[in-house]
Scaffold this active site. Structure first.
Site, PDB file in Angstrom:
ATOM      1  N   HIS A 177       0.835  -1.204   0.000  1.00  0.00           N
ATOM      2  CA  HIS A 177       0.000   0.000   0.000  1.00  0.00           C
ATOM      3  C   HIS A 177       0.869   1.253   0.000  1.00  0.00           C
ATOM      4  O   HIS A 177       0.587   2.220  -0.707  1.00  0.00           O
ATOM      5  CB  HIS A 177      -0.922  -0.005   1.220  1.00  0.00           C
ATOM      6  CG  HIS A 177      -1.945  -1.090   1.204  1.00  0.00           C
ATOM      7  ND1 HIS A 177      -3.301  -0.846   1.258  1.00  0.00           N
ATOM      8  CD2 HIS A 177      -1.813  -2.440   1.136  1.00  0.00           C
ATOM      9  CE1 HIS A 177      -3.961  -1.999   1.226  1.00  0.00           C
ATOM     10  NE2 HIS A 177      -3.075  -2.972   1.170  1.00  0.00           N
ATOM     11  N   ASP A 228      -6.245   5.532   1.795  1.00  0.00           N
ATOM     12  CA  ASP A 228      -6.152   4.121   1.421  1.00  0.00           C
ATOM     13  C   ASP A 228      -7.524   3.446   1.374  1.00  0.00           C
ATOM     14  O   ASP A 228      -8.467   3.886   2.037  1.00  0.00           O
ATOM     15  CB  ASP A 228      -5.277   3.403   2.455  1.00  0.00           C
ATOM     16  CG  ASP A 228      -4.793   2.050   1.976  1.00  0.00           C
ATOM     17  OD1 ASP A 228      -5.539   1.055   2.116  1.00  0.00           O
ATOM     18  OD2 ASP A 228      -3.669   1.978   1.444  1.00  0.00           O
ATOM     19  N   ALA A 276      13.040  -8.805  -3.284  1.00  0.00           N
ATOM     20  CA  ALA A 276      13.686  -8.788  -4.589  1.00  0.00           C
ATOM     21  C   ALA A 276      13.434  -7.465  -5.287  1.00  0.00           C
ATOM     22  O   ALA A 276      12.441  -6.784  -5.018  1.00  0.00           O
ATOM     23  CB  ALA A 276      13.152  -9.926  -5.459  1.00  0.00           C
ATOM     24  N   GLN A 296      11.859  -6.241  -7.743  1.00  0.00           N
ATOM     25  CA  GLN A 296      10.800  -6.782  -8.593  1.00  0.00           C
ATOM     26  C   GLN A 296      10.673  -6.054  -9.932  1.00  0.00           C
ATOM     27  O   GLN A 296      10.532  -6.685 -10.984  1.00  0.00           O
ATOM     28  CB  GLN A 296       9.466  -6.743  -7.842  1.00  0.00           C
ATOM     29  CG  GLN A 296       8.311  -7.377  -8.593  1.00  0.00           C
ATOM     30  CD  GLN A 296       7.230  -7.851  -7.646  1.00  0.00           C
ATOM     31  OE1 GLN A 296       7.400  -8.862  -6.974  1.00  0.00           O
ATOM     32  NE2 GLN A 296       6.124  -7.133  -7.601  1.00  0.00           N
ATOM     33  N   HIS A 340       0.359 -13.769  -6.331  1.00  0.00           N
ATOM     34  CA  HIS A 340      -0.848 -13.905  -5.512  1.00  0.00           C
ATOM     35  C   HIS A 340      -1.915 -12.918  -5.947  1.00  0.00           C
ATOM     36  O   HIS A 340      -2.872 -12.681  -5.220  1.00  0.00           O
ATOM     37  CB  HIS A 340      -0.501 -13.684  -4.046  1.00  0.00           C
ATOM     38  CG  HIS A 340      -0.122 -12.269  -3.720  1.00  0.00           C
ATOM     39  ND1 HIS A 340       0.806 -11.579  -4.448  1.00  0.00           N
ATOM     40  CD2 HIS A 340      -0.551 -11.407  -2.766  1.00  0.00           C
ATOM     41  CE1 HIS A 340       0.935 -10.354  -3.949  1.00  0.00           C
ATOM     42  NE2 HIS A 340       0.123 -10.232  -2.937  1.00  0.00           N
ATOM     43  N   TRP A 394      -0.850  -6.180  -7.263  1.00  0.00           N
ATOM     44  CA  TRP A 394      -0.758  -5.281  -8.428  1.00  0.00           C
ATOM     45  C   TRP A 394       0.594  -4.586  -8.485  1.00  0.00           C
ATOM     46  O   TRP A 394       0.888  -3.883  -9.438  1.00  0.00           O
ATOM     47  CB  TRP A 394      -1.870  -4.230  -8.311  1.00  0.00           C
ATOM     48  CG  TRP A 394      -2.176  -3.460  -9.555  1.00  0.00           C
ATOM     49  CD1 TRP A 394      -1.891  -2.144  -9.796  1.00  0.00           C
ATOM     50  CD2 TRP A 394      -2.862  -3.910 -10.729  1.00  0.00           C
ATOM     51  NE1 TRP A 394      -2.358  -1.745 -11.020  1.00  0.00           N
ATOM     52  CE2 TRP A 394      -2.971  -2.816 -11.633  1.00  0.00           C
ATOM     53  CE3 TRP A 394      -3.405  -5.138 -11.123  1.00  0.00           C
ATOM     54  CZ2 TRP A 394      -3.583  -2.909 -12.872  1.00  0.00           C
ATOM     55  CZ3 TRP A 394      -4.021  -5.220 -12.345  1.00  0.00           C
ATOM     56  CH2 TRP A 394      -4.104  -4.124 -13.203  1.00  0.00           C
ATOM     57  N   ASN A 395       1.435  -4.753  -7.462  1.00  0.00           N
ATOM     58  CA  ASN A 395       2.654  -3.941  -7.395  1.00  0.00           C
ATOM     59  C   ASN A 395       3.871  -4.647  -7.984  1.00  0.00           C
ATOM     60  O   ASN A 395       4.971  -4.176  -7.857  1.00  0.00           O
ATOM     61  CB  ASN A 395       2.924  -3.561  -5.934  1.00  0.00           C
ATOM     62  CG  ASN A 395       1.854  -2.630  -5.422  1.00  0.00           C
ATOM     63  OD1 ASN A 395       1.460  -1.716  -6.104  1.00  0.00           O
ATOM     64  ND2 ASN A 395       1.370  -2.884  -4.222  1.00  0.00           N
TER      65      ASN A 395
END
Length: 375
Positions: free
Chosen positions: A18, A123, A354, A356, A371, A374-375
């Site tokens: 988030h 949020d 990592a 990413q 999973h 979205w990030n």
């Protein structure tokens, strides 16, 4: 006459998945030069965020008081990455207690600047901030780091719990037919086990999701051209506008800083990728909470080895274990798995964190098994 300073307040939930998109949005807004950006969070999260900002950044990082011990949580646990999966709901419930302090913070900002903030961007777990904004006459929008379709499914599942009333295990969302059929095996554990009286159900159905209708709209880190179906769900359900503003991304350098210490250096990881053919590597990561069980982890390892494909797998302790404990390969992976993939040069195991974005943007990476984050 001096131009009025417009302040935009951003308030992410206390989880890396988030915080990272909120930080990316804050940096994006800052580049416009027209606004002052205030990013609010609890003290330990603010401390972690400081190194992520450029040296000359004008973004204000503001602490909101929080004591995890007051809510039955271990001391100094202000982020989901410090908690086992079953305790995340306690942090979620405790976050509602931030309401009085957040209101006071907005009042103080209004007094300091001589005018209220231009808007509050909060949020998806902070629906209660819409009431604060309404009371203080401040424009409010929810900012979702997730895509519209996935969040539409999430919203519908929690508000309706349709899987409780079906037999066999295939069901439909009563207010989102566009999602087609869903199987119970696709559900997160918290949703699958929800019955309307559990803590997650109570939070979402009573304290969070109904508050969204008090907001003035929703911002999504997505692109309308491939996510319109999910976006239209919220216009229909909430009667509020939506704004797809994605992709809002951090640079690879800043995303690494906003996360945690790499489990392997970015340089070594990219060197390994450089030895692989174009579109030949599968990247596997199930998020910071690692939302798979020990038996699923064992099955995945066997499948990866049998596939004969190249892969990078970010491994963390499975569900039910301390997420910050040492990864026990000898217990959770097939015997000799780690040595075999190392010798064959087909696989790379990364513990902790990592780079990413660096992995996903590399020309050797072909697919991403996740999973559904979205990030």
């Amino acid at each position: 006459m001096a131009q009025r300073e417009e302040n935009i307040v951003l308030f992410p939930f206390m989880a890396q998945g988030h915080i990272i998109p909120f930080l990316a949005l804050a940096l994006h807004i800052e580049q416009s030069k027209n606004y002052t950006v205030t990013l609010v969070n609890t003290p330990l999260n603010i401390k972690k965020l400081r190194p992520s900002l450029p040296p000359n950044s004008s973004i204000n990082l503001v602490e909101i008081p929080f004591s995890s011990s007051d809510y039955g949580l271990p001391p100094n646990t202000e982020n989901t990455d410090a908690l086992p999966y079953y305790q995340v709901i306690q942090l979620v419930e405790a976050s509602v207690s931030l309401k009085p302090s957040f209101k006071k913070l907005i009042e103080n900002l209004t007094e300091q600047l001589g005018n209220p903030p231009l808007c509050i961007l909060a949020d998806i777990f902070f629906g209660w901030t819409a009431s604060v904004a309404k009371e203080l006459n401040v424009f409010h929008a929810i900012f979702s780091g997730a895509g519209g379709f996935g969040l539409a499914c999430y919203h519908s599942l929690w508000m309706n719990l349709p899987h409780r009333y079906v037999d066999p295990d295939l069901f439909y969302l009563p207010d989102f037919a566009e999602a087609s059929s869903i199987h119970v095996s696709q559900l997160a554990v918290t949703i699958k086990e929800a019955d309307g009286t559990d803590p997650w159900s109570i939070f979402h159905q009573k304290k969070n999701l109904p508050e969204w209708v008090k907001s003035d709209g929703i911002l999504f880190n997505t692109v309308e051209e491939f996510d319109l179906v999910g976006l239209l769900y919220f216009r229909r359900k909430l009667g509020r506008p939506f704004w797809p503003i994605g992709p809002v991304l951090l640079s690879t350098k800043r995303q690494a800083r906003a996360g945690k210490e790499d489990g392997i250096s970015s340089e070594l990881c990219l060197e390994w990728l450089n030895t692989k053919p174009l579109n030949s590597v599968l990247y596997v990561s199930f998020g910071s909470m690692n939302t798979i069980s020990a038996s699923q982890m064992m099955q995945l390892a066997m499948g990866l080895e049998a596939s004969g494909k190249n892969f990078i797998w970010v491994v963390r302790p499975p569900l039910g274990f301390d997420i910050n404990s040492e990864f026990r390969a000898e217990e959770w992976l097939p015997e000799g798995f780690e040595d075999r993939i190392k010798d064959s040069k087909r696989g790379l195991l990364v513990q902790k964190w990592a780079n990413q974005l660096g992995i996903l943007s590399h020309k050797a990476t072909s697919a991403f098994l996740s999973h559904c984050g979205w990030n």
